[in-house]
Design an enzyme around this catalytic site. Structure first.
Site, PDB file in Angstrom:
ATOM      1  N   GLU A 115       0.851  -1.183   0.000  1.00  0.00           N
ATOM      2  CA  GLU A 115       0.000   0.000   0.000  1.00  0.00           C
ATOM      3  C   GLU A 115       0.894   1.243   0.000  1.00  0.00           C
ATOM      4  O   GLU A 115       1.884   1.252   0.722  1.00  0.00           O
ATOM      5  CB  GLU A 115      -0.910   0.035   1.240  1.00  0.00           C
ATOM      6  CG  GLU A 115      -1.933   1.151   1.126  1.00  0.00           C
ATOM      7  CD  GLU A 115      -2.909   1.213   2.323  1.00  0.00           C
ATOM      8  OE1 GLU A 115      -2.715   0.479   3.310  1.00  0.00           O
ATOM      9  OE2 GLU A 115      -3.837   2.007   2.243  1.00  0.00           O
TER      10      GLU A 115
ATOM     11  N   ALA B 142       1.717  -0.024  10.768  1.00  0.00           N
ATOM     12  CA  ALA B 142       1.466  -1.426  10.473  1.00  0.00           C
ATOM     13  C   ALA B 142       0.629  -1.509   9.207  1.00  0.00           C
ATOM     14  O   ALA B 142       0.134  -0.495   8.725  1.00  0.00           O
ATOM     15  CB  ALA B 142       0.715  -2.094  11.621  1.00  0.00           C
ATOM     16  N   MET B 143       0.462  -2.738   8.692  1.00  0.00           N
ATOM     17  CA  MET B 143      -0.240  -2.894   7.426  1.00  0.00           C
ATOM     18  C   MET B 143      -1.147  -4.120   7.464  1.00  0.00           C
ATOM     19  O   MET B 143      -0.725  -5.193   7.870  1.00  0.00           O
ATOM     20  CB  MET B 143       0.806  -3.007   6.295  1.00  0.00           C
ATOM     21  CG  MET B 143       0.188  -3.138   4.924  1.00  0.00           C
ATOM     22  SD  MET B 143      -0.857  -1.684   4.515  1.00  0.00           S
ATOM     23  CE  MET B 143      -2.085  -2.471   3.501  1.00  0.00           C
ATOM     24  N   GLU B 144      -2.377  -3.907   7.006  1.00  0.00           N
ATOM     25  CA  GLU B 144      -3.456  -4.882   7.164  1.00  0.00           C
ATOM     26  C   GLU B 144      -3.528  -5.955   6.079  1.00  0.00           C
ATOM     27  O   GLU B 144      -4.611  -6.496   5.826  1.00  0.00           O
ATOM     28  CB  GLU B 144      -4.787  -4.129   7.203  1.00  0.00           C
ATOM     29  CG  GLU B 144      -5.240  -3.496   5.860  1.00  0.00           C
ATOM     30  CD  GLU B 144      -4.893  -2.017   5.685  1.00  0.00           C
ATOM     31  OE1 GLU B 144      -3.942  -1.549   6.345  1.00  0.00           O
ATOM     32  OE2 GLU B 144      -5.562  -1.337   4.891  1.00  0.00           O
ATOM     33  N   ASN B 145      -2.405  -6.325   5.427  1.00  0.00           N
ATOM     34  CA  ASN B 145      -2.432  -7.349   4.386  1.00  0.00           C
ATOM     35  C   ASN B 145      -3.302  -8.537   4.795  1.00  0.00           C
ATOM     36  O   ASN B 145      -3.209  -9.017   5.918  1.00  0.00           O
ATOM     37  CB  ASN B 145      -1.016  -7.848   4.125  1.00  0.00           C
ATOM     38  CG  ASN B 145      -0.012  -6.728   4.073  1.00  0.00           C
ATOM     39  OD1 ASN B 145      -0.129  -5.835   3.246  1.00  0.00           O
ATOM     40  ND2 ASN B 145       0.939  -6.736   4.998  1.00  0.00           N
TER      41      ASN B 145
ATOM     42  N   GLU C 135      -5.489  -2.813  12.777  1.00  0.00           N
ATOM     43  CA  GLU C 135      -5.208  -3.669  11.613  1.00  0.00           C
ATOM     44  C   GLU C 135      -6.199  -4.830  11.555  1.00  0.00           C
ATOM     45  O   GLU C 135      -6.664  -5.211  10.484  1.00  0.00           O
ATOM     46  CB  GLU C 135      -3.766  -4.188  11.643  1.00  0.00           C
ATOM     47  CG  GLU C 135      -2.689  -3.117  11.756  1.00  0.00           C
ATOM     48  CD  GLU C 135      -2.835  -1.953  10.778  1.00  0.00           C
ATOM     49  OE1 GLU C 135      -3.340  -2.160   9.656  1.00  0.00           O
ATOM     50  OE2 GLU C 135      -2.460  -0.819  11.138  1.00  0.00           O
TER      51      GLU C 135
ATOM     52  N   HIS D 177      -9.480  -3.747  10.068  1.00  0.00           N
ATOM     53  CA  HIS D 177      -9.429  -3.565   8.612  1.00  0.00           C
ATOM     54  C   HIS D 177      -9.906  -4.814   7.861  1.00  0.00           C
ATOM     55  O   HIS D 177     -10.270  -4.721   6.685  1.00  0.00           O
ATOM     56  CB  HIS D 177      -8.001  -3.270   8.158  1.00  0.00           C
ATOM     57  CG  HIS D 177      -7.656  -1.809   8.073  1.00  0.00           C
ATOM     58  ND1 HIS D 177      -8.491  -0.866   7.515  1.00  0.00           N
ATOM     59  CD2 HIS D 177      -6.530  -1.137   8.448  1.00  0.00           C
ATOM     60  CE1 HIS D 177      -7.897   0.336   7.548  1.00  0.00           C
ATOM     61  NE2 HIS D 177      -6.718   0.199   8.124  1.00  0.00           N
TER      62      HIS D 177
ATOM     63  N   GLU E 145      -9.943   4.154   6.239  1.00  0.00           N
ATOM     64  CA  GLU E 145      -9.121   4.610   7.367  1.00  0.00           C
ATOM     65  C   GLU E 145      -9.933   5.374   8.417  1.00  0.00           C
ATOM     66  O   GLU E 145      -9.790   5.135   9.615  1.00  0.00           O
ATOM     67  CB  GLU E 145      -7.932   5.434   6.874  1.00  0.00           C
ATOM     68  CG  GLU E 145      -6.926   4.638   6.026  1.00  0.00           C
ATOM     69  CD  GLU E 145      -6.369   3.407   6.725  1.00  0.00           C
ATOM     70  OE1 GLU E 145      -6.524   3.282   7.952  1.00  0.00           O
ATOM     71  OE2 GLU E 145      -5.785   2.549   6.018  1.00  0.00           O
TER      72      GLU E 145
HETATM   73  N1  TRP Z   1      -3.083   0.985   5.775  1.00  0.00           N
HETATM   74  C1  TRP Z   1      -2.161   1.102   6.856  1.00  0.00           C
HETATM   75  C2  TRP Z   1      -2.962   1.351   8.111  1.00  0.00           C
HETATM   76  O1  TRP Z   1      -3.670   2.290   8.226  1.00  0.00           O
HETATM   77  C3  TRP Z   1      -1.172   2.184   6.750  1.00  0.00           C
HETATM   78  C4  TRP Z   1      -0.281   2.271   5.561  1.00  0.00           C
HETATM   79  C5  TRP Z   1      -0.523   2.861   4.400  1.00  0.00           C
HETATM   80  C6  TRP Z   1       1.076   1.933   5.512  1.00  0.00           C
HETATM   81  N2  TRP Z   1       0.588   2.900   3.607  1.00  0.00           N
HETATM   82  C7  TRP Z   1       1.581   2.350   4.286  1.00  0.00           C
HETATM   83  C8  TRP Z   1       1.904   1.301   6.407  1.00  0.00           C
HETATM   84  C9  TRP Z   1       2.914   2.191   3.955  1.00  0.00           C
HETATM   85  C10 TRP Z   1       3.230   1.151   6.066  1.00  0.00           C
HETATM   86  C11 TRP Z   1       3.740   1.595   4.855  1.00  0.00           C
HETATM   87  O2  TRP Z   1      -2.932   0.611   9.016  1.00  0.00           O
HETATM   88 ZN    ZN Z   2      -5.560   1.815   8.687  1.00  0.00          ZN
END
Ligand code: TRP
Ligand code: ZN
Length: 869
Positions: free
Chosen positions: A122, A263-266, A299, A302, A321
Site C-alpha cells: 500500500e 502497520a499494514m493490514e495485508n 489492523e 481492517h 481509514e
Molecule cells: N493501511 C495502513 C494502516 O492504516 C497504513 C499504511 C498505508 C502503511 N501505507 C503504508 C503502512 C505504507 C506502512 C507503509 O494501518
Molecule cells: Zn488503517
C-alpha cells in the site's frame, strides 16, 4: 521529474481486470526472480490497449498465452501492451522481473528488513515487484509460491492458507499459499526469514477455530504476549459490538524493524513496525502498551473495513481509514477509559490536524487532487475522517448506526466501494437526511462556531446564537455551511446541570447546526446559566464563545462531562499563557490567576474521585499544543512562558504534589487501568516537583527505584526537561543498559533531541554517528531528527536558521534513500506561514534549496511546491 497530478473527478472504470494471479518468488537479497502469471479479462469490449504499472525492477520477459509477445512499449512507470490482434475475453500474461531487495531502502515493494524479506504494497508498492494493474478496484485471487534458502529463511509466508510445501536442491525449500478472497494488489504480502513464533488460537462466535501466529525477531518472545492478548481481545470485541467475525483459518502478524509507518493490514498476514508489537514492562511504557493494543486492533478491524470491503480508488482512502480509526477508538474506549481516549484524540486533532488544515497541505478527508498518494495518509484522512464517522454516530445513535453498518457491508462485501456508498447506506438504513452532512467529505478546513448568548430574566428564557463559518484554506477558497452536531449542557451558578427544554417541553442536547446563523431558546431557566459547549468534542471545529474566567472555573469544578472539565482547564491555561506573553513583551512581571491555582489545588487534593482526569487536567499543555492557539507563533516566547507556568504551579502546589507523590505506591507493575492512571498522576507530580528544590534528589531516586519503563522514562524526561544535575549520569546509565536495543534507544534519542540546552543541535548532529543510530531505519530517524524538528520548537526555530539548515541537510539524504520518510520529516518546515517574516525567509531558503535538487522525489515535490506557492 514529471510529477503529474491525478484528480478524483477523472476516475474511470478499468478496461481490463485481473482475475487470478500466480506469483513465483525465488528469493535472494541481491537477485530475486519474480514470475507473475496473471489471467486478465477484458471488461470494455472497445479497449485494445492494456497499460500496466511498474518501475524500479529489471524487466526480464513477457509472454502472452504462453508465447513470446513483443507488441508493447515501455516507459519509466508503465508497460503498454497493444492487444488489437488478441482475440477473446480472457488471456494470460507471464511477466518475469528481477529485484534487488537488499538495496531497496525505500521500504516499498519487496525489501530486506534485518536478515529477512518483507513487502509493503500500500498504496502503490506492488508495481515495484512486477507489472500489474496496480489499483484498488482490480480484485484478484492470489496464489503465491516462495522458494528460498532453508536455513536462512525457514519461514516463508504469504496471504491465505498454506496449501503445499517441499524441498529443493542446494538447501532450498518452497511453500505455496492461496488466498480464497479476491483482493486488490495493495493487500498482497510476502515475508521470509527466521523468527521466534508465538502461537495461539481463537474460537469465533460461530465456533470456527482460527490459528493465531505472531512472528518476532529471534530472542524477542518475552515481548510478544501482550500483542497476542490484544489480538484476541480485538477479535472478541468486533464480534460483540459490530457482529463481525474473522473469515480465514489463520491470522498471522509479523513484527519487522524496518517499516515506514505503524502497520499494514495485508489479508491474513499483517506486517507491523516492531514498535507496535513488542512490549514488556522493562522496555515499554504504559503508553507503548496502549499503542500496541490500539494498532493491533486497528489492523484487525481492517479485515472488514478495508479488506472485505475495499476502496474503489485512493481518493476514497478515508472510507477504510476514517472508519477503522473510529472503530479502534471505540474499542479502546469500550475496553478502557472513554474520557481519556477522547481527550487524547482531541489533543492530536487540535494540534496536528488543525495545523494541517491551516497549512499548505490542507485537503478534505476525501482529497480532490493527488500527486503522490503516500502524502495523503494524513491526520486529516485518518483522524478527521474518524471524527466525521463519529458525528454520524452522534446524529444516528448506536442502533441506527449499526443498522447502517450492516447495510453497508451487505451491499459492498467483496467490492471496491466509495465514501458515497457508505453515507448512502447510513442514510437509507437510518432515515436521517444526510444531504448537508455529505459536505464534510468535500470541504477542507476547520469550521468555526461563534456562539453568543442572552438571558431574558423576566421570561426565564436563555437564547444561544450560533454562527458557523469556515475560513478559506490553501486548496479551497470558498466554503459553504456544514451539518454540525453541537452537544451542550447548561449549568446554574451552583454548578447544577439544568434540564433542557423549549416552549414545548424537553429537548435533545445535540443541536443541529445547519445554517449560517441559528438561535436556540431554552425555557424555564431561572438564572443566567453557564453553557458547556461542544461536550465530548461533538464536532471537529473551533469554538469561539467569550467565556469569563469565572465561568471556566465553574465548568472546571462542576461540569459532568469530563471533556468539558478538561477543556475548561485548557482554556484557562491558554489565557494565562496569552496574558503572560503580553506581559513578557511589555517587560512586566509574569503572574498567574490565584483562583486557577486554588482550583488546581482542590482538584489535585481530590484526585481519588477521578485519578485519570486529574492527571489530564494537571498536565501542562506542550509547547506545540499552546502554539496552535496563535496565527503567528512565537516559539521562544511560548517556551519561556510555559516554563514560568510550570514553575509557578509547582511552587504553589509543591507540598501537595509531594504528599501525593509519596502516597501513591505501586510496588508491583501491572498493566491495569487503575494502575496506569495512578502512575500517570504520580509522574505528573514528579514533572512539577522536578523544578523545585526537591527536584534533583527526587528524580534521581525515582530513576533508581523504577521497576518499569514508564517510571524510568518519567524520571529521565523530568531530569532532561529541568536540566537537573543528575541528568547526564542517568542518561549515560540508560545508554549503557540499552545500547543493544534500537527500539528502547529511540526513547533516549528522543530525549536527547528535546534537551532544552543551547547546544542541543550540536548534540543531535553528533548522535547521528552513535552506534545505535541507523540512518536507514525510520524509527531511529524519527526518534532523533523528527523529535528535534517537531518537539523542540525553541531549538528547531532558532532565529539563526541553524535548525532549518540541519533538517534540509538530512532531507537531501533521505530524499534519495526513502522519499516516504523524507516527506513526513519535512512537515514542520512547510508550515512557514505561521512564523514571523525573519523565520519565514529562512524556512523559504531551505525549501528553495530542496526544490532545486536534481532527483527530487514526487513526495517532497508535492509539498514544497505547495509551501512555496
Ligand atoms: N493501511 C495502513 C494502516 O492504516 C497504513 C499504511 C498505508 C502503511 N501505507 C503504508 C503502512 C505504507 C506502512 C507503509 O494501518
Ligand atoms: Zn488503517
Amino acid at each position: 521529474m514529471p510529477a503529474k497530478a491525478k484528480y478524483r473527478k477523472d476516475y474511470k472504470k478499468p478496461d481490463y481486470t485481473a482475475t487470478d494471479i500466480f506469483l513465483d518468488f525465488q528469493l535472494d537479497p541481491q537477485d530475486t526472480l519474480v514470475t507473475a502469471t496473471t489471467t486478465f479479462q477484458r471488461l470494455n469490449q472497445a479497449a485494445s490497449e492494456l497499460r500496466l504499472d511498474g518501475h524500479s525492477f529489471q524487466f526480464v520477459s513477457l509472454k502472452l498465452n504462453g508465447e513470446d509477445f513483443s507488441r508493447y512499449q515501455q516507459d519509466s512507470e508503465s508497460l503498454v501492451l497493444d492487444l488489437s490482434n488478441v482475440a477473446g475475453e480472457r488471456f494470460e500474461l507471464t511477466v518475469q522481473t528481477r529485484l534487488k531487495p537488499a538495496e531497496n531502502t525505500s521500504l516499498q515493494g519487496l525489501y530486506q528488513s534485518g536478515d529477512g524479506f518483507c513487502t509493503q504494497c500500500e498504496a502503490e508498492g506492488f508495481r515495484q515487484i512486477t507489472y500489474m494493474l496496480d489499483r484498488p478496484d482490480v480484485l484478484a485471487r492470489y496464489t503465491t509460491k516462495i522458494s528460498a534458502d532453508k536455513t536462512r529463511y525457514p519461514y516463508l509466508l504469504s496471504n491465505g492458507n498454506r496449501i503445499a510445501a517441499g524441498e529443493l536442491e542446494n538447501g532450498k525449500h518452497w511453500v505455496e499459499w492461496q488466498d480464497p478472497f479476491p483482493k486488490p494488489s495493495y493487500l498482497f504480502a510476502l515475508v521470509a526469514g527466521d523468527f521466534d513464533l508465538l502461537q495461539d488460537r481463537f474460537i469465533t462466535k460461530s465456533g470456527r477455530e482460527v490459528a493465531l501466529e505472531l512472528y518476532v525477531d529471534k530472542g524477542s518472545l518475552d515481548r510478544a504476549d501482550f500483542a497476542m492478548q490484544s489480538l484476541k481481545k480485538s477479535m472478541q470485541w468486533d464480534e460483540a459490538r459490530f457482529d463481525l467475525e474473522y473469515d480465514l483459518d489463520i491470522y498471522m502478524i509479523v513484527a519487522v524493524d524496518f517499516f515506514n509507518m505503524g502497520a499494514m493490514e495485508n489479508k491474513g498476514l499483517n506486517v507491523f513496525n516492531s514498535k507496535f508489537v513488542l512490549a514488556n514492562p522493562a522496555t515499554a511504557t504504559d503508553d507503548d502498551y496502549l499503542d500496541v493494543e490500539r494498532v493491533i486492533a486497528h489492523e484487525y478491524f481492517h479485515n472488514w473495513t478495508g479488506n472485505r470491503v475495499t476502496c474503489r480508488d485512493w481518493f476514497q482512502l478515508s472510507l477504510k481509514e476514517g472508519l477503522t480509526v473510529f472503530r479502534d477508538q471505540e474499542f479502546s474506549s469500550d475496553t478502557g477509559s472513554r474520557s481519556v481516549n477522547r481527550i487524547n484524540n482531541v489533543k492530536l486533532l487540535r494540534t496536528v490536524q488543525f495545523a494541517e488544515d491551516a497549512g499548505p497541505m490542507a485537503h478534505p478527508i476525501r482529497p480532490e487532487k493527488v500527486i503522490e498518494m503516500n502524502n495523503f495518509y494524513t491526520v486529516t484522512v485518518y483522524e478527521k475522517g474518524a471524527e466525521v464517522i463519529r458525528m454520524l454516530h452522534t446524529l444516528l445513535g448506536e442502533v441506527r448506526f449499526q443498522q447502517g453498518m450492516k447495510l453497508y457491508i451487505a451491499e459492498n462485501d467483496g467490492k471496491a466501494a466509495t465514501c458515497e456508498d457508505f453515507v448512502s447506506a447510513m442514510e437509507r438504513a437510518s432515515g436521517v437526511d444526510l444531504t448537508i452532512f455529505r459536505r464534510w467529505y468535500s470541504q477542507s478546513g476547520t469550521p468555526e462556531l461563534t456562539v453568543s448568548d442572552e438571558y431574558d430574566e423576566r421570561m426565564h428564557i436563555y437564547r444561544l446564537s450560533v454562527a458557523q463559518s469556515t475560513p478559506p484554506t490553501h486548496d479551497q477558497l470558498d466554503k459553504i455551511n456544514l451539518h454540525i452536531p453541537l452537544k451542550m449542557e447548561l449549568y446554574d451558578a451552583q454548578g447544577h446541570k439544568l434540564a433542557l427544554q423549549d416552549e414545548n417541553g424537553p429537548v435533545s442536547n445535540v443541536l443541529d447546526i445547519l445554517h449560517n446563523q441559528q438561535v436556540f431558546e431554552f425555557h424555564q431557566v431561572y438564572s443566567r446559566p453557564t453553557p458547556a459547549l461542544l461536550c465530548d468534542f461533538s464536532a471537529p471545529v473551533k469554538l469561539d464563545y467569550d467565556y469569563s474566567d469565572a465561568q471556566l472555573l465553574l465548568l472546571l469544578k462542576h461540569a459532568q462531562n469530563d471533556f468539558i472539565r478538561w477543556d475548561a482547564a485548557q482554556m484557562l491555561l491558554a489565557n494565562e499563557l496569552r496574558q503572560n506573553l503580553h506581559r513578557r513583551q511589555n517587560g512586566d512581571a509574569l503572574q498567574m490567576n490565584p483562583m486557577l491555582l486554588d482550583t488546581l489545588r482542590a482538584i489535585l487534593d481530590n484526585y481519588q474521585q477521578d485519578v485519570e482526569l486529574t492527571a489530564l487536567i494537571l498536565t501542562l499543555p506542550k509547547e506545540t499544543e499552546f502554539a496552535e492557539q496563535f496565527k503567528v507563533i512565537d516559539p521562544s516566547g511560548i517556551h519561556a512562558v510555559r516554563r514560568f507556568l510550570q514553575q509557578n504551579i509547582a511552587e504553589h502546589l509543591k507540598d501537595l504534589l509531594l504528599k501525593i507523590y509519596h502516597r501513591i505506591d505501586l510496588p508491583n507493575y501491572r498493566i491495569a487501568r487503575e494502575d496506569i492512571a495512578l502512575r500517570s498522576l504520580r509522574n505528573c507530580c514528579l514533572s512539577y516537583l522536578a523544578v523545585t528544590e526537591f527536584g534533583n534528589a527526587l528524580v534521581n531516586t525515582h530513576y533508581l527505584h523504577a521497576n518499569n519503563m514508564t517510571d524510568t522514562l518519567a524520571a529521565l524526561a523530568a531530569a532532561t526537561s529541568a536540566a537537573l544535575p543528575c541528568r547526564d549520569g542517568l542518561l549515560t546509565d540508560f545508554e549503557q543498559k540499552w545500547a543493544h536495543d534500537g527500539l528502547v534507544m529511540d526513547k533516549w534519542f528522543a530525549l536527547q533531541a528535546t534537551r532544552p540546552d543551547e547546544d542541543v543541535l550540536q548534540n543531535v548532529k553528533q548522535l547521528m554517528d552513535h552506534p545505535s543510530f541507523k540512518f536507514n531505519n525510520p524509527n531511529r530517524l524519527r526518534a532523533l531528527v523528527g523529535s528535534f524538528a517537531n518537539h523542540n520548537p525553541n531549538a528547531f526555530h532558532a532565529i539563526d536558521g541553524s535548525g532549518y539548515r540541519f533538517l534540509v541537510e538530512v532531507l537531501i539524504k533521505v530524499n534519495n534513500s526513502n522519499p516516504q520518510i523524507a516527506s513526513r520529516l519535512i512537515e514542520p518546515l512547510i508550515r512557514l506561514a505561521r512564523y514571523d517574516a525573519q523565520r519565514q525567509t529562512l524556512m523559504k531558503r531551505g525549501l528553495e534549496r530542496l526544490a532545486k535538487l536534481e532527483n527530487l522525489s514526487k513526495d517532497l515535490f508535492e509539498k514544497i511546491e505547495k509551501a512555496l506557492d
